[in-house]
Design a protein around this motif. Structure first.
Motif, PDB file in Angstrom:
ATOM      1  N   PRO A  97       0.825  -1.212   0.000  1.00  0.00           N
ATOM      2  CA  PRO A  97       0.000   0.000   0.000  1.00  0.00           C
ATOM      3  C   PRO A  97       0.855   1.256   0.000  1.00  0.00           C
ATOM      4  N   GLU A  98       0.302   2.339  -0.521  1.00  0.00           N
ATOM      5  CA  GLU A  98       0.971   3.626  -0.374  1.00  0.00           C
ATOM      6  C   GLU A  98       1.118   3.901   1.121  1.00  0.00           C
ATOM      7  N   THR A  99       2.292   4.339   1.533  1.00  0.00           N
ATOM      8  CA  THR A  99       2.626   4.394   2.958  1.00  0.00           C
ATOM      9  C   THR A  99       3.357   5.688   3.290  1.00  0.00           C
ATOM     10  N   ILE A 100       3.041   6.242   4.443  1.00  0.00           N
ATOM     11  CA  ILE A 100       3.757   7.410   4.961  1.00  0.00           C
ATOM     12  C   ILE A 100       5.020   6.923   5.667  1.00  0.00           C
ATOM     13  N   VAL A 101       6.158   7.512   5.312  1.00  0.00           N
ATOM     14  CA  VAL A 101       7.418   7.197   5.990  1.00  0.00           C
ATOM     15  C   VAL A 101       7.753   8.359   6.911  1.00  0.00           C
ATOM     16  N   VAL A 102       7.979   8.053   8.178  1.00  0.00           N
ATOM     17  CA  VAL A 102       8.342   9.074   9.165  1.00  0.00           C
ATOM     18  C   VAL A 102       9.644   8.649   9.821  1.00  0.00           C
ATOM     19  N   SER A 103      10.663   9.488   9.730  1.00  0.00           N
ATOM     20  CA  SER A 103      11.926   9.171  10.401  1.00  0.00           C
ATOM     21  C   SER A 103      12.131  10.119  11.577  1.00  0.00           C
ATOM     22  N   LEU A 104      12.711   9.580  12.630  1.00  0.00           N
ATOM     23  CA  LEU A 104      12.967  10.354  13.841  1.00  0.00           C
ATOM     24  C   LEU A 104      14.373  10.945  13.756  1.00  0.00           C
ATOM     25  N   VAL A 105      14.453  12.217  13.451  1.00  0.00           N
ATOM     26  CA  VAL A 105      15.753  12.869  13.324  1.00  0.00           C
ATOM     27  C   VAL A 105      16.511  12.803  14.650  1.00  0.00           C
ATOM     28  N   ASP A 106      15.772  12.885  15.753  1.00  0.00           N
ATOM     29  CA  ASP A 106      16.389  12.852  17.074  1.00  0.00           C
ATOM     30  C   ASP A 106      16.574  11.432  17.602  1.00  0.00           C
ATOM     31  N   GLY A 107      16.133  10.445  16.836  1.00  0.00           N
ATOM     32  CA  GLY A 107      16.289   9.058  17.252  1.00  0.00           C
ATOM     33  C   GLY A 107      15.279   8.646  18.305  1.00  0.00           C
ATOM     34  N   PRO A 108      15.229   7.342  18.617  1.00  0.00           N
ATOM     35  CA  PRO A 108      14.312   6.853  19.645  1.00  0.00           C
ATOM     36  C   PRO A 108      14.957   6.860  21.023  1.00  0.00           C
ATOM     37  N   LYS A 109      14.156   6.649  22.038  1.00  0.00           N
ATOM     38  CA  LYS A 109      14.673   6.379  23.378  1.00  0.00           C
ATOM     39  C   LYS A 109      14.680   4.855  23.525  1.00  0.00           C
ATOM     40  N   VAL A 110      15.805   4.282  23.868  1.00  0.00           N
ATOM     41  CA  VAL A 110      15.922   2.825  23.930  1.00  0.00           C
ATOM     42  C   VAL A 110      16.173   2.374  25.363  1.00  0.00           C
ATOM     43  N   PRO A 111      15.813   1.127  25.689  1.00  0.00           N
ATOM     44  CA  PRO A 111      16.079   0.625  27.034  1.00  0.00           C
ATOM     45  C   PRO A 111      17.575   0.350  27.234  1.00  0.00           C
ATOM     46  N   LYS A 112      17.993   0.370  28.468  1.00  0.00           N
ATOM     47  CA  LYS A 112      19.389   0.060  28.781  1.00  0.00           C
ATOM     48  C   LYS A 112      19.494  -1.451  28.943  1.00  0.00           C
ATOM     49  N   LEU A 113      20.288  -2.076  28.113  1.00  0.00           N
ATOM     50  CA  LEU A 113      20.367  -3.535  28.086  1.00  0.00           C
ATOM     51  C   LEU A 113      21.693  -4.048  28.638  1.00  0.00           C
ATOM     52  N   TYR A 114      21.636  -5.232  29.209  1.00  0.00           N
ATOM     53  CA  TYR A 114      22.853  -5.964  29.568  1.00  0.00           C
ATOM     54  C   TYR A 114      23.397  -6.626  28.298  1.00  0.00           C
ATOM     55  N   THR A 115      24.683  -6.546  28.101  1.00  0.00           N
ATOM     56  CA  THR A 115      25.273  -7.098  26.879  1.00  0.00           C
ATOM     57  C   THR A 115      25.379  -8.622  26.924  1.00  0.00           C
ATOM     58  N   ASN A 116      25.356  -9.207  28.116  1.00  0.00           N
ATOM     59  CA  ASN A 116      25.420 -10.673  28.259  1.00  0.00           C
ATOM     60  C   ASN A 116      26.614 -11.284  27.534  1.00  0.00           C
ATOM     61  N   GLY A 117      27.733 -10.610  27.637  1.00  0.00           N
ATOM     62  CA  GLY A 117      28.970 -11.146  27.048  1.00  0.00           C
ATOM     63  C   GLY A 117      29.029 -11.075  25.540  1.00  0.00           C
ATOM     64  N   SER A 118      28.296 -10.157  24.935  1.00  0.00           N
ATOM     65  CA  SER A 118      28.297 -10.018  23.476  1.00  0.00           C
ATOM     66  C   SER A 118      29.715  -9.868  22.942  1.00  0.00           C
ATOM     67  N   ASP A 119      30.012 -10.606  21.874  1.00  0.00           N
ATOM     68  CA  ASP A 119      31.339 -10.498  21.265  1.00  0.00           C
ATOM     69  C   ASP A 119      31.373  -9.417  20.182  1.00  0.00           C
ATOM     70  N   PHE A 120      30.293  -8.658  20.052  1.00  0.00           N
ATOM     71  CA  PHE A 120      30.232  -7.573  19.072  1.00  0.00           C
ATOM     72  C   PHE A 120      30.614  -6.241  19.709  1.00  0.00           C
ATOM     73  N   TRP A 121      30.389  -6.129  21.021  1.00  0.00           N
ATOM     74  CA  TRP A 121      30.647  -4.896  21.748  1.00  0.00           C
ATOM     75  C   TRP A 121      31.894  -5.079  22.630  1.00  0.00           C
ATOM     76  N   PRO A 122      32.449  -3.983  23.146  1.00  0.00           N
ATOM     77  CA  PRO A 122      33.636  -4.100  24.000  1.00  0.00           C
ATOM     78  C   PRO A 122      33.419  -5.066  25.174  1.00  0.00           C
ATOM     79  N   LYS A 123      34.399  -5.853  25.473  1.00  0.00           N
ATOM     80  CA  LYS A 123      34.290  -6.906  26.491  1.00  0.00           C
ATOM     81  C   LYS A 123      33.995  -6.354  27.884  1.00  0.00           C
ATOM     82  N   ASP A 124      34.450  -5.136  28.145  1.00  0.00           N
ATOM     83  CA  ASP A 124      34.265  -4.579  29.488  1.00  0.00           C
ATOM     84  C   ASP A 124      32.921  -3.888  29.668  1.00  0.00           C
ATOM     85  N   TRP A 125      32.049  -3.946  28.666  1.00  0.00           N
ATOM     86  CA  TRP A 125      30.712  -3.363  28.789  1.00  0.00           C
ATOM     87  C   TRP A 125      29.748  -4.404  29.355  1.00  0.00           C
ATOM     88  N   LYS A 126      29.453  -4.288  30.611  1.00  0.00           N
ATOM     89  CA  LYS A 126      28.454  -5.175  31.203  1.00  0.00           C
ATOM     90  C   LYS A 126      27.059  -4.765  30.740  1.00  0.00           C
TER      91      LYS A 126
END
Length: 424
Positions: A97-126
């Motif tokens: 369908p024809e659709t309206i696209v809306v982008s947030l220039v200021d970005g969203p507010k996101v929750p603070k997450l535990y990295t759970n040992g992610s190997d994508f982010w710095p190791k010292d980031w809990k």
């Protein structure tokens, strides 16, 4: 030798005029093209101004108030141009369908997450070093942004959220914690986020699956992916997270819930945005449902316009918002603007009138639609209606030439003469 001052002035003027003529010849007329708008709305809930970029369907200003539009909320403004272009193309060829696209220039507010040992982010980031309470932002969407779009741009209640990389956190959070906020969730370059969680040791995959296990039924569409350059090389856990979601969520696939969780082949972290978006939209709006073949629909037994209506009413019931037949479409027979005149050429005058009347209803400012409606009425000896349709076309403001205006009047005069001859 003494210089003639008059001759000197003449030579100067000649050279000046020659230079000016060369400049004029090199001039290129330039007209800016505007395809989107930027609005700033003040959020009382967040106590701040929020800037949004808005892409409206190309036909927005020509269509009737009957037309409403889904909203794709893009959390990563960097991709606004790309997403708007894809939406414009796919909707123009009736793949969605024809659709309206809306982008947030200021970005969203996101929750603070535990990295759970992610190997994508710095190791010292809990925990991620950003994020916090998302409730005010969600309330802002529900009580301020979405009503603004509905009141000002005829947005309907079908909503898609799309995030990439870091902003995909909110897309996945909305799926996990805000059921009903969006109908479809697209999280691209997000395989690492799946392994993170609200508490240490519990991943978003765990949270998502727990809802299903506790019979908290979710409907709609979920699309999650990351590029193979992330998941196979830089971060093996990304591939593992996507495969885990696929494995654990598969038993809950149904006619009400569709999802894809995969590693995307041969792409880079942000490169994947384009092909992944196309695949995600194909999941939400399958071609087999959306690519309506009008010529085949009207060949079925029954009335042409009713057959077309039945097709789109069924689609509307499935998606929960009114989906209307395409009034006009560039270079394609799949539209009312092509079907109506075609029926008239076949001698199916009454059916042609019904289709063209609907075309006019959907595009009340279309002089072409009114002109074709006049021809259809004339074929059915309804001269008063034919004249009225042409008169309406002539009243629509446009940049038509005097010859075009005279042509409308000439046709009206011919119709009046024809009506008199037939004694109508």
């Amino acid at each position: 030798m003494k210089t003639n001052p008059i001759l000197y002035i003449v030579i100067l003027l000649f050279n000046y005029n020659l230079a000016q003529a060369q400049q004029d010849a090199n001039k290129v007329e330039s007209t800016p093209l505007t395809f989107a708008r930027q609005d700033v709305i003040h959020s009382k809930i967040l106590n701040e101004d929020r800037t949004i970029n808005i892409f409206l369907p190309e036909s927005f200003h020509e269509t009737s108030i009957h037309h409403t539009y889904p909203v794709l909320l893009l959390l990563e403004d960097e991709f606004f141009l790309m997403v708007s272009g894809v939406i414009k193309h796919l909707s123009s060829v009736e793949r969605m369908p024809e659709t309206i696209v809306v982008s947030l220039v200021d970005g969203p507010k996101v929750p603070k997450l535990y990295t759970n040992g992610s190997d994508f982010w710095p190791k010292d980031w809990k925990q991620l070093p950003f994020g916090g309470n998302t409730d005010p932002f969600t309330t802002h969407l529900n009580q301020e942004l979405f009503p603004y779009l509905k009141n000002k741009f005829r947005a309907n209640d079908f909503k898609i959220v799309m995030g990439l990389s870091g902003t995909s956190i909110y897309a996945l959070h909305a799926f996990a914690k805000e059921p009903g906020l969006f109908d479809a969730h697209i999280a691209i370059a997000s395989g690492d986020i799946l392994g993170m969680g609200y508490s240490e040791g519990e991943s978003l995959v765990d949270v998502i699956i727990k809802d299903f296990e506790n019979n908290q039924k979710k409907i709609g569409w979920l699309y999650v992916t990351s590029a193979d350059s992330d998941g196979n090389g830089n971060s093996p856990m990304i591939k593992e997270n996507l495969e885990e979601l696929e494995r654990r969520l598969s038993p809950y696939r149904s006619d009400d819930f569709y999802f894809i969780s995969k590693i995307f082949p041969d792409e880079g972290h942000y490169d994947v945005a384009l092909p992944a978006l196309e695949e995600a939209l194909g999941l939400i709006f399958p071609k087999v449902k959306w690519f309506a073949k009008y010529a085949e629909i009207i060949e079925e037994s029954g009335n042409a316009m009713k057959n077309i209506d039945n097709y789109f009413q069924k689609l509307s019931m499935e998606y929960g918002f009114e989906i209307l037949p395409k009034a006009e479409r560039w270079n394609s027979g799949n539209s009312l603007s092509r079907i109506g005149p075609s029926l008239l050429r076949e001698g199916k005058t009454i059916e042609a009138i019904e289709v063209i009347e609907r075309w006019v209803e959907y595009r009340p400012k279309s002089t072409l639609a009114l002109s074709e409606l006049s021809k259809a009425y004339e074929s059915n000896n309804e001269f008063t209606k034919a004249i009225s349709a042409l008169a309406r076309a002539g009243e629509i403001p446009s940049e038509r030439s005097m010859e075009e205006s005279d042509s409308y009047q000439a046709r009206i005069n011919q119709l009046k003469k024809k009506m008199a001859e037939k004694g109508n």
